[in-house]
Design a protein around this motif. Structure first.
Motif, short mmCIF file in Angstrom:
data_model
loop_
_atom_site.label_atom_id
_atom_site.label_comp_id
_atom_site.label_asym_id
_atom_site.label_seq_id
_atom_site.Cartn_x
_atom_site.Cartn_y
_atom_site.Cartn_z
N LEU A 11 66.83 44.59 60.02
CA LEU A 11 65.96 45.03 58.61
C LEU A 11 66.01 43.84 57.65
CD1 LEU A 11 67.76 48.36 57.56
CD2 LEU A 11 65.30 47.86 57.88
N ARG A 12 66.89 42.89 58.16
CA ARG A 12 67.00 41.81 56.91
C ARG A 12 66.25 40.71 57.39
NH1 ARG A 12 72.25 39.74 53.64
NH2 ARG A 12 71.00 37.76 52.69
N HIS A 43 59.74 39.09 54.37
CA HIS A 43 58.71 38.76 53.26
C HIS A 43 59.39 38.88 51.84
CE1 HIS A 43 58.20 42.99 54.04
NE2 HIS A 43 57.93 43.02 52.75
N TYR A 44 60.57 39.25 51.93
CA TYR A 44 61.46 38.97 50.68
C TYR A 44 62.10 37.74 50.72
CZ TYR A 44 60.52 43.82 49.59
OH TYR A 44 59.85 45.17 49.20
N PRO A 45 61.89 37.06 49.69
CA PRO A 45 62.44 35.70 49.65
C PRO A 45 64.03 35.77 49.51
CG PRO A 45 60.62 35.60 48.05
CD PRO A 45 60.75 37.07 48.76
N GLN A 46 64.48 36.59 48.96
CA GLN A 46 66.03 36.86 48.63
C GLN A 46 66.91 37.10 49.94
OE1 GLN A 46 63.62 38.57 47.21
NE2 GLN A 46 64.27 39.36 45.12
N GLU A 74 52.26 47.44 40.39
CA GLU A 74 53.46 47.00 39.67
C GLU A 74 54.75 47.53 40.00
OE1 GLU A 74 52.52 48.58 35.67
OE2 GLU A 74 50.94 47.28 35.50
N ILE A 75 54.95 48.55 40.48
CA ILE A 75 56.29 48.96 41.39
C ILE A 75 56.56 48.07 42.35
CG2 ILE A 75 57.30 50.86 42.54
CD1 ILE A 75 56.22 52.82 40.70
N LYS A 76 55.47 47.98 43.37
CA LYS A 76 55.98 47.10 44.37
C LYS A 76 56.34 45.47 44.03
CE LYS A 76 53.39 44.85 48.40
NZ LYS A 76 52.26 44.82 49.18
N SER A 77 55.81 45.02 42.94
CA SER A 77 56.02 43.66 42.45
C SER A 77 57.76 43.74 41.78
CB SER A 77 55.20 43.19 41.18
OG SER A 77 53.85 43.16 41.80
N ASN A 131 63.32 42.73 42.06
CA ASN A 131 64.61 43.24 41.76
C ASN A 131 65.48 44.01 42.96
OD1 ASN A 131 64.76 43.42 38.75
ND2 ASN A 131 62.82 43.67 38.98
N LEU A 132 64.78 44.30 44.02
CA LEU A 132 65.49 44.70 45.31
C LEU A 132 65.90 46.16 45.16
CD1 LEU A 132 67.65 41.60 46.59
CD2 LEU A 132 65.33 42.18 47.06
N ALA A 133 65.26 46.85 44.12
CA ALA A 133 65.61 48.16 43.88
C ALA A 133 64.74 48.86 42.97
CB ALA A 133 67.04 48.45 43.37
#
Length: 242
Positions: free
Chosen positions: A109-110, A116-119, A189-192, A197-199
């Protein structure tokens, strides 16, 4: 041609690769099989349990769909991330297998699904992923992945939260693809917000589900309002205060 079950994953409506009669997967999740040429395909739950079609019908595999969809109510009780335990029991071998599957699910998953999530980037996880690909994972690696998965110190990176991020990410992208001719600025906007915010908040999930209910053609899925491990409206404020 031999097919092997490798994971359970989200999918838009698609045809099951097996069966004498053509039938479709419409529930939003399917069983991924791979042949000896490396070609992947989806099949339904009954076909995945049939030794006529797959080589490992009873084997437990990573499930990236657990606990996040409203249609998944039955599976919710089976979706808890179980950290490794040193307690001896008659089912120790099964527990070790479950630990391994949970650890690999977290890793994939990670490192793959949410890369594609930098965090999500973490050098140690990249190193462990390399060991996984070469078949060299050891118990230290498994225990480390299990620790990350049930972490209360960094719940944004917990197994539960990664599952919720992946579910929302996948279905938001499906929605945007299916509704490219509409004004979908709210969903974008929700996707951004999710990426930053990872949630998502319960109200955002409620709004997202309303859009999913009115997608082009038919309803997609519904995300559970409590899918995430953190409330982003308060979690990040409190974290930055420390």
């Amino acid at each position: 041609m031999a097919w092997t079950l490798i994971r359970i994953d989200f999918t838009e409506t698609c045809e099951c690769i097996f069966g004498e009669k053509k039938h479709y997967i419409t529930c939003g999740k399917g069983y991924v099989v791979v042949n000896n040429e490396g070609i992947e395909a989806f099949c339904g739950p009954q076909c995945a349990k049939n030794s006529k079609y797959v080589t490992n019908p009873n084997e437990k595999v990573p499930d990236f769909t657990k606990g996040c969809l409203v249609i998944d109510v039955k599976e919710q009780t089976q979706s808890t991330f179980n950290p490794h335990s040193d307690d001896k029991s008659p089912s120790q071998i099964n527990n070790q297998k479950s630990d391994y599957i949970n650890a690999i699910s977290y890793l994939l998953l990670r490192v793959e699904k949410l890369k594609h999530y930098p965090q999500m980037r973490y050098k140690k996880l990249s190193d462990i992923y390399g060991k996984y690909l070469s078949g060299q994972l050891d118990n230290i690696d498994i225990n480390f992945l299990l620790m990350l998965g049930e972490s209360s110190i960094y719940p944004e990176f917990s197994y539960q939260n990664l599952q919720a991020i992946y579910a929302c990410d996948f279905w938001i992208n499906q929605f945007l693809k299916q509704n490219a001719n509409k004004d979908t600025s709210f969903v974008k906007e929700i996707k951004s917000y999710l990426v930053a915010n990872l949630a998502l908040t319960p109200s955002q999930i409620k709004g997202l589900n309303r859009w999913f209910d009115n997608t082009e053609g038919k309803k997609i899925v519904n995300i559970k309002p409590n899918a995430f491990a953190i409330d982003p409206t308060t979690y990040w404020k409190n974290k930055f205060k420390k």
